[in-house]
Design a protein around this motif. Structure first.
Motif, PDB file in Angstrom:
ATOM      1  N   GLU A  19      33.303  41.418  34.902  1.00  0.00           N
ATOM      2  CA  GLU A  19      33.177  41.496  36.356  1.00  0.00           C
ATOM      3  C   GLU A  19      34.499  41.110  37.021  1.00  0.00           C
ATOM      4  O   GLU A  19      34.925  41.739  37.996  1.00  0.00           O
ATOM      5  CB  GLU A  19      32.050  40.576  36.824  1.00  0.00           C
ATOM      6  CG  GLU A  19      31.604  40.809  38.258  1.00  0.00           C
ATOM      7  CD  GLU A  19      31.034  42.195  38.501  1.00  0.00           C
ATOM      8  OE1 GLU A  19      31.191  42.688  39.647  1.00  0.00           O
ATOM      9  OE2 GLU A  19      30.446  42.781  37.574  1.00  0.00           O
ATOM     10  N   ALA A  20      35.140  40.058  36.485  1.00  0.00           N
ATOM     11  CA  ALA A  20      36.424  39.633  37.046  1.00  0.00           C
ATOM     12  C   ALA A  20      37.490  40.705  36.874  1.00  0.00           C
ATOM     13  O   ALA A  20      38.374  40.871  37.724  1.00  0.00           O
ATOM     14  CB  ALA A  20      36.870  38.330  36.391  1.00  0.00           C
ATOM     15  N   LYS A  22      37.206  43.809  37.154  1.00  0.00           N
ATOM     16  CA  LYS A  22      37.101  44.824  38.204  1.00  0.00           C
ATOM     17  C   LYS A  22      37.939  44.433  39.420  1.00  0.00           C
ATOM     18  O   LYS A  22      38.560  45.284  40.058  1.00  0.00           O
ATOM     19  CB  LYS A  22      35.639  45.003  38.619  1.00  0.00           C
ATOM     20  CG  LYS A  22      34.744  45.558  37.515  1.00  0.00           C
ATOM     21  CD  LYS A  22      33.291  45.620  37.981  1.00  0.00           C
ATOM     22  CE  LYS A  22      32.368  46.098  36.859  1.00  0.00           C
ATOM     23  NZ  LYS A  22      30.942  46.105  37.292  1.00  0.00           N
ATOM     24  N   THR A  23      37.938  43.144  39.736  1.00  0.00           N
ATOM     25  CA  THR A  23      38.757  42.655  40.848  1.00  0.00           C
ATOM     26  C   THR A  23      40.231  42.643  40.467  1.00  0.00           C
ATOM     27  O   THR A  23      41.102  43.076  41.231  1.00  0.00           O
ATOM     28  CB  THR A  23      38.326  41.233  41.249  1.00  0.00           C
ATOM     29  OG1 THR A  23      36.961  41.256  41.670  1.00  0.00           O
ATOM     30  CG2 THR A  23      39.196  40.683  42.370  1.00  0.00           C
ATOM     31  N   LEU A  24      40.500  42.159  39.267  1.00  0.00           N
ATOM     32  CA  LEU A  24      41.882  41.961  38.825  1.00  0.00           C
ATOM     33  C   LEU A  24      42.657  43.271  38.769  1.00  0.00           C
ATOM     34  O   LEU A  24      43.831  43.335  39.169  1.00  0.00           O
ATOM     35  CB  LEU A  24      41.877  41.277  37.455  1.00  0.00           C
ATOM     36  CG  LEU A  24      43.205  40.838  36.858  1.00  0.00           C
ATOM     37  CD1 LEU A  24      43.967  39.935  37.816  1.00  0.00           C
ATOM     38  CD2 LEU A  24      42.953  40.113  35.540  1.00  0.00           C
ATOM     39  N   LEU A  27      44.285  44.306  42.075  1.00  0.00           N
ATOM     40  CA  LEU A  27      45.218  43.423  42.775  1.00  0.00           C
ATOM     41  C   LEU A  27      46.642  43.958  42.717  1.00  0.00           C
ATOM     42  O   LEU A  27      47.085  44.469  41.688  1.00  0.00           O
ATOM     43  CB  LEU A  27      45.192  42.024  42.167  1.00  0.00           C
ATOM     44  CG  LEU A  27      43.926  41.188  42.403  1.00  0.00           C
ATOM     45  CD1 LEU A  27      44.058  39.846  41.700  1.00  0.00           C
ATOM     46  CD2 LEU A  27      43.679  40.984  43.892  1.00  0.00           C
ATOM     47  N   SER A 175      44.131  34.597  44.377  1.00  0.00           N
ATOM     48  CA  SER A 175      43.163  35.670  44.616  1.00  0.00           C
ATOM     49  C   SER A 175      42.566  36.203  43.324  1.00  0.00           C
ATOM     50  O   SER A 175      41.768  37.140  43.337  1.00  0.00           O
ATOM     51  CB  SER A 175      43.830  36.812  45.389  1.00  0.00           C
ATOM     52  OG  SER A 175      44.987  37.264  44.720  1.00  0.00           O
ATOM     53  N   PRO A 177      40.014  35.814  40.257  1.00  0.00           N
ATOM     54  CA  PRO A 177      38.808  35.041  39.937  1.00  0.00           C
ATOM     55  C   PRO A 177      39.027  34.134  38.730  1.00  0.00           C
ATOM     56  O   PRO A 177      39.694  34.532  37.759  1.00  0.00           O
ATOM     57  CB  PRO A 177      37.762  36.120  39.616  1.00  0.00           C
ATOM     58  CG  PRO A 177      38.295  37.391  40.187  1.00  0.00           C
ATOM     59  CD  PRO A 177      39.784  37.273  40.154  1.00  0.00           C
TER      60      PRO A 177
END
Length: 420
Positions: A19-20, A22-24, A27, A175, A177
Motif C-alpha cells: 500500500e505504501a 502506491k504512494t511512494l 512522489l 511525505s 509513509p
C-alpha cells in the motif's frame, strides 16, 4: 529512545508495504531526496542509541563463539554509522531512475511509444550479519520509489531494530509513509519462508549473505529472486606480471577487508613467476599474516603453507587464509576459475596486453580486472552510490546493483483512436 517494534504478521507487513508503495511511486524526486537527508540526520542524532543496541548483539555473538570475521561484520562503531548515514546523503546526488524515458519512437500508424523506468514495487530483502545493509537497502529502495520488507539475521536483531526505529522516526517527518520500510523481527524460520512465497505482495526477493542463505532463498522462493552471490574471487599472477605490482594488488585484495565478498580467496600463480619471485611472495605473506593453502608445486616454494584440499579451491574464507594454485599457462588458470569461481570478480596481473585481453574476454564473471584489485567491485567505489548487493546472475542485473537495478520498465503508448 525506547525500542518498541509492533507485532504484526509477515503477511500484514507485506500488505502494508504494498500500500505504501502506491504512494511512494508517485512522489517527486525532491520529496524522496528531502526524506533521505532527514533519515541521515536521524541516524547521526541517534548514534548512541544504535550502539547500545548493537552491544546486545555483540554480547550474544561472544557467547555463541562467532569467529572474528563474523563479529567484524556485526560490529557497529560511530564511524560506521556515520558512513551509512553519509551513504543516504550520497544518494541525493544520484539520478533518480524512476520515470526516466529509456526509449521513444513512433509507429507508422502514429501511435507514440515510450519505454519508461518504473519502480519494482515491493522489495523483500533477506540478509545476515551486516546491520549497515538495513540503512543502505532502505535508502536505495526509497530513492528508486520502492517499498521494502527487511528480514535481517537473528544475530543482528537488536541493531537492525534500532536502525529501523530511527528510520521510522525520520519518515514520520516526511511525505513517505512509515510503512514503506518494514522490518520482520520474528526469528522463526517460518517468517522467512512466508516471505519467500508472497508473490501477491512482494515483487522481488534479494538475498545477501553466505551461500547457505542464498541457496535457501533460490531453492524455496516462488517470488522472483535477484540473486547475489558469494565471492570466491581469484587473482591470476601471470608469467609477465611485475612482482611489486602483483604483490601490492594481491595483498590489498586479501587484507583490506578480508570478510567481504570482493576479497581475493585464491591466488593462481604462473609456475615461472613463482620460481623467480617466491622469496618476495613469502615476505609479503609473512608480513601480512596470510596463511596459504597450496597445491604440491606451491608447497615447494611457500614457507609454512598447508596442503590444499579440494574444499580449499571452493572456499570463501572471509579471513586471512588464501588458497594458492600454480598454473603452467593462462588456459590452465582460466579452467580453474571456470570450475571453482562464483562469477563474482576475477583479476589478472600481467604486463602482456594480449594475455590480459584474452583473460578479460574468456573469464565469465560480473567483473573482470587487469592490474587492479578485486576490491573495486563495489557500488560506491564504482560511482554507483550505495549498492543493494552484487548480482552474479545474468538476468535483469549483474554486478553491483545500484538504483537502476531496482527498476523495471513500462511501455507508455499514446494514440488518437488507433485500432488493430
Amino acid at each position: 529512545m525506547t525500542l518498541l517494534m509492533e507485532s504484526q504478521t509477515v503477511e500484514q507487513q507485506a500488505i502494508n508495504a504494498k500500500e505504501a508503495a502506491k504512494t511512494l511511486k508517485m512522489l517527486p524526486t525532491k520529496d524522496k531526496n528531502d526524506a533521505l537527508i532527514i533519515l541521515a540526520d536521524e541516524l547521526d542524532d541517534h548514534i548512541s542509541f544504535i550502539l547500545e543496541e548493537n552491544k546486545k548483539d555483540l554480547e550474544k555473538g561472544k557467547e555463541k563463539g562467532y569467529d572474528k570475521a563474523y563479529m567484524d561484520r556485526l560490529t557497529l562503531t560511530e564511524d560506521r554509522i556515520k558512513d551509512f548515514a553519509d551513504g543516504l546523503r550520497n544518494l541525493v546526488g544520484l539520478e533518480d531512475p524512476s520515470g526516466t524515458i529509456l526509449e521513444s519512437w513512433e509507429l507508422e500508424n502514429g501511435l507514440q511509444a515510450e519505454k519508461v523506468a518504473v519502480p519494482l514495487g515491493v522489495i523483500g530483502m533477506i540478509y545476515e550479519a551486516r546491520p549497515n545493509v538495513t540503512a543502505d537497502a532502505a535508502g536505495l529502495a526509497l530513492k528508486s520509489g520502492n517499498a521494502i520488507v527487511l528480514k535481517g539475521g537473528s544475530s543482528a536483531l537488536h541493531s537492525n531494530q534500532a536502525i529501523v526505529k530511527v528510520l521510522h522516526g525520520g519518515l514520520a517527518k516526511t511525505s513517505i509513509p512509515e510503512d514503506a520500510i518494514q522490518f520482520i523481527s520474528s526469528t522463526d524460520r517460518k517468517a522467512a519462508q512466508e516471505l519467500f512465497t508472497m508473490e501477491e505482495h512482494i515483487d522481488v526477493l534479494i538475498p545477501r549473505g553466505g551461500g547457505a542463505l542464498i541457496n535457501a532463498v533460490v531453492e524455496n522462493a516462488t517470488v522472483p529472486v535477484l540473486e547475489t552471490g558469494v565471492g570466491n574471487c581469484h587473482i591470476y599472477i601471470d608469467e609477465f606480471a611485475d612482482p611489486d605490482k602483483a604483490l601490492s594488488i594481491a595483498v590489498n585484495a586479501k587484507t583490506d577487508r578480508p570478510a567481504v565478498c570482493n576479497a581475493a580467496e585464491t591466488l593462481i600463480i604462473h609456475e615461472n613467476w613463482m620460481a623467480e619471485h617466491h622469496d618476495k611472495l613469502n615476505a609479503a605473506l609473512k608480513q601480512h599474516h596470510i596463511q596459504a593453502y597450496g597445491d604440491d608445486a606451491a608447497l615447494k616454494y611457500i614457507d609454512g603453507a598447508f596442503p590444499a584440499s579440494e574444499s580449499d579451491w571452493a572456499e570463501e574464507y572471509l579471513s586471512l587464509d588464501i588458497a594458492v594454485k600454480t598454473a603452467a599457462n593462462l588456459e590452465e588458470a582460466v579452467r580453474h576459475i571456470d570450475k571453482y569461481g562464483t562469477k563474482h570478480s576475477e583479476a589478472i596481473i600481467t604486463e602482456h596486453s594480449e594475455t590480459a585481453d584474452q583473460f578479460l574476454n574468456e573469464v565469465d564473471a560480473a567483473a573482470v580486472y587487469h592490474n587492479a584489485s578485486t576490491r573495486f567491485t563495489d557500488g560506491s567505489a564504482l560511482g554507483f552510490g550505495a549498492e543493494i548487493g552484487i548480482s552474479t546472475q545474468k538476468l535483469h542485473a549483474r554486478g553491483p546493483m545500484g538504483l537502476p537495478a531496482l527498476t523495471t520498465t513500462k511501455l507508455k503508448l499514446k494514440g488518437n483512436g488507433q485500432i488493430r
